[in-house]
Design an enzyme around this catalytic site. Structure first.
Site, PDB file in Angstrom:
ATOM      1  N   ASP A   1     -18.846  43.973  38.320  1.00  0.00           N
ATOM      2  CA  ASP A   1     -18.662  42.937  37.316  1.00  0.00           C
ATOM      3  C   ASP A   1     -18.867  41.555  37.932  1.00  0.00           C
ATOM      4  O   ASP A   1     -19.697  41.384  38.824  1.00  0.00           O
ATOM      5  CB  ASP A   1     -17.248  43.085  36.716  1.00  0.00           C
ATOM      6  CG  ASP A   1     -17.189  42.698  35.245  1.00  0.00           C
ATOM      7  OD1 ASP A   1     -17.325  41.504  34.955  1.00  0.00           O
ATOM      8  OD2 ASP A   1     -16.979  43.594  34.408  1.00  0.00           O
TER       9      ASP A   1
ATOM     10  N   HIS B   1     -14.406  37.642  33.596  1.00  0.00           N
ATOM     11  CA  HIS B   1     -14.562  38.947  32.949  1.00  0.00           C
ATOM     12  C   HIS B   1     -14.073  40.095  33.828  1.00  0.00           C
ATOM     13  O   HIS B   1     -13.340  40.986  33.373  1.00  0.00           O
ATOM     14  CB  HIS B   1     -16.041  39.114  32.615  1.00  0.00           C
ATOM     15  CG  HIS B   1     -16.405  40.283  31.791  1.00  0.00           C
ATOM     16  ND1 HIS B   1     -16.771  41.499  32.329  1.00  0.00           N
ATOM     17  CD2 HIS B   1     -16.489  40.437  30.451  1.00  0.00           C
ATOM     18  CE1 HIS B   1     -17.075  42.343  31.363  1.00  0.00           C
ATOM     19  NE2 HIS B   1     -16.915  41.731  30.205  1.00  0.00           N
TER      20      HIS B   1
ATOM     21  N   SER C   1     -16.572  45.980  26.508  1.00  0.00           N
ATOM     22  CA  SER C   1     -16.156  45.716  27.891  1.00  0.00           C
ATOM     23  C   SER C   1     -14.684  46.005  28.093  1.00  0.00           C
ATOM     24  O   SER C   1     -14.260  46.391  29.182  1.00  0.00           O
ATOM     25  CB  SER C   1     -16.405  44.239  28.247  1.00  0.00           C
ATOM     26  OG  SER C   1     -17.735  44.013  28.620  1.00  0.00           O
TER      27      SER C   1
END
Length: 615
Positions: A161, A213, A388
């Site tokens: 990520d 994220h 996600s």
């Protein structure tokens, strides 16, 4: 800036310029159309038919043939090369360029090195707020699952990520990872690839703020739990491995697949070997298009290592068959469901989906974050929505499955997830079906129930073939100490190597010692002595007795690093059994011995000594 507004602005900006899957259109076109029309490409992934010669020499020759300037960037995993085109082209033209160059006989395969992006649908703004873990309609049934296991320190989950920001609620869970972003401008940390996998922010793409994220994904999988602070992670024990592949405006396919292979323990050119290979990889990222050869090759390599790959379906409200790596074979593709168990309006769908998990509804999924709008700030928490957010629910449950039974293969894990999935509810407003959202909603308790740890595979670490070496206080000619670890319990050919006999009649103690090839963890020792019918010995049983030649009084001991210690139950007197077995809790040692204090007919006679444990 309000965090939710800032991230929403980021999302709108990305929609305008990059193929970021999302639920809502902002310009009247599909996300796939926008990506094909606006993404600029200047890098390709090339695999040559042979590896002879420097790649640049081949590229120069190929470029002159086609009127293109091709520059070698670096070697990548899987035997391919990253190449830069001497001009920038739109995504659609990049595929045309690739088709043209593929006609050169020196090229085995070529494809554009496309950018992938976090699959995040942000929402505005700790256990009681985490409905996704416990509510009956949309949750994943975690409370009863934690009664089965909270994880194992021997399992590692890779978060492939944006990296992971330091956070108090992740302290002690994160192991050393790697930053695979080679483009300095996209990295936002001032350098290229290095061993610092912290998230330095993905800000700056069309003025966007940082999303953090990877930190949000990591918190869902493994935030420190039962510590009275913040949120609860699904797995309370296993390790988190940060693999940074997404920076400003996303990340290249070449960097992502290198990160995938490295995370699984596969060597990558120019990168140190990963000391903590992952059994699970979480990829909450993706882009449009069917699974490329580069992605599929990486998935094949990773799955062949026994690593489970869990990927987000995508947020385009479209068939996941047209998203990658969601459409790759061998991955677990995760759709997003809502608080009432319906399909999230943005979630991709279709027969490519393996299973669904919470990713939307209410305020969204609460997890760890960072307050910085660009570079890192203070620890924070936030609600996000997207496939996600659904994906780490499944990756974390898989890590709990492997914590119980690490022998499971990726295919077995997938099958069990499907079989244990909870049926989709109806009348949700946007119902899921097995044709749209996979086998059902992941149910942690159901998938863990009945799983048992496999019987440990033990080895006779005393055996000569396994490195065992024997010495004795004395040995009668023809009856060497080395005869007690040759694998012959019966003592065949006694007198010519069939067992050990001391040379000091009626004088005790006598000692025979087995040294291992290194430190071993043992749980069982077996001692076999000479049978009365030594010329035609039987296969020993624990009931078989002797009266003429065996050892009667002895101690079975292990070396603890300082002194010899008798194993539990290891002091024997008045023995008349040919086979004596000693079982105990695991002991770590590099050697054992039998201290003989008495035997029939004045001698110590042993045919075999075994020690079972792990190498």
């Amino acid at each position: 800036m309000n965090r939710s507004i800032g991230i929403f602005a980021l999302l709108l900006a990305l929609f305008a310029s990059l193929p970021v899957p999302a639920g809502a259109n902002v310009d009247g076109t599909s996300p796939e159309q926008r990506g094909a029309n606006t993404e600029v490409v200047d890098r390709f992934i090339i695999k040559f038919r042979d590896s002879i010669g420097h790649p640049q020499l081949k590229l120069t020759a190929i470029g002159s043939t086609f009127g293109e300037r091709l520059t070698h960037v670096r070697a990548m995993s899987g035997g391919a090369q990253v190449v830069r085109l001497g001009r920038r082209v739109m995504r659609r033209e990049a595929h045309d360029v690739a088709r043209s160059l593929s006609s050169d006989p020196r090229i085995l395969a070529i494809e554009p090195d496309l950018l992938m992006h976090p699959l995040l649908v942000p929402n505005d703004t700790m256990y009681s707020q985490q409905w996704d873990l416990f509510e009956p309609h949309g949750g994943i049934n975690m409370p009863a699952a934690w009664d089965i296991t909270t994880g194992s320190a021997s399992i590692t989950v890779a978060v492939i990520d944006t990296g992971i920001s330091p956070h108090a609620d992740l302290a002690g869970r994160v192991v050393a990872g790697y930053d695979f972003i080679g483009d300095v401008a996209a990295s936002n940390d001032g350098d290229g690839r290095d061993s610092d996998a912290r998230d330095s922010g993905d800000y700056g793409c069309s003025g966007s703020a940082s999303s953090w994220h990877g930190t949000h994904v990591a918190g869902t999988i493994g935030a420190a739990s039962n510590n009275g602070v913040g949120v609860t992670g699904i797995n309370w024990v296993s390790k988190l491995l940060p693999v940074r592949v997404l920076g400003k405006c996303g990340g290249y396919t070449s960097d992502i697949v290198d990160g995938m292979r490295w995370a699984a323990g596969i060597p990558v050119p120019g990168v140190p070997v990963n000391p903590t290979p992952a059994r699970v990889e979480n990829l909450s990222l993706g882009g449009d298009g069917a699974c490329s050869a580069t992605f599929q090759s990486a998935v094949n390599d990773v799955v062949a290592r026994g690593t489970v790959v869990v990927v987000a379906a995508g947020n385009s409200n479209a068939d996941a068959a047209n998203a990658q790596p969601a459409s790759c074979n061998g991955v677990i593709t995760v759709a997003a469901t809502t608080r009432n168990g319906g399909r999230a309006s943005f979630s991709n769908f279709g027969l490519t989906i393996t299973i669904a998990a919470p990713g939307a509804g209410g305020n969204g999924i609460l997890s760890t974050l960072n307050s910085g709008t660009t570079t890192p700030g203070a620890d924070s928490y936030a609600y996000y929505q997207g496939t996600s957010m659904a994906t780490p629910h499944v990756a974390a449950v898989v890590s709990l499955m492997l914590s119980i039974d690490p022998s499971q293969t990726p295919a077995q894990v997938t099958q069990r997830l499907r079989q244990a999935a909870r049926a989709f509810p109806t009348a949700t407003g946007l119902d899921c079906t097995t044709a749209l959202c996979g086998a059902g909603i992941v149910d942690a308790t159901a998938v863990l129930a009945g799983l048992t740890a496999p019987a440990p595979v033990t080895t006779n670490v005393a055996l000569q073939a396994n490195g065992g070496n024997v010495v004795a206080s004395s040995a009668y000619p023809g009856y060497p100490a080395s005869a007690v670890n040759n694998g012959d319990r019966r003592g065949l050919n006694w007198g010519a190597g069939g067992g050990w006999n001391d040379s000091t009649g009626s004088s005790w103690p006598d000692i025979v010692q087995v040294n291992f090839s290194g430190t071993k963890s043992i749980t069982e020792i077996n001692v076999f002595t000479l049978q009365d019918a030594y010329s035609a010995p039987l296969e020993p049983t624990e009931a078989l007795t002797f009266s003429q030649y065996g050892i009667t009084d002895f101690d079975v001991q292990y070396w603890n690093g300082s002194v010899w210690v008798t194993v539990p139950g290891g002091s024997v007197a008045g023995n008349n059994k040919v086979w004596r077995k000693f079982s105990f809790s695991a002991i770590s040692t590099n050697g054992i011995r039998v201290l003989v204090n008495g035997g029939v007919a004045g001698y110590s006679r042993i045919t075999e000594i075994e020690a079972f444990g792990t190498q």
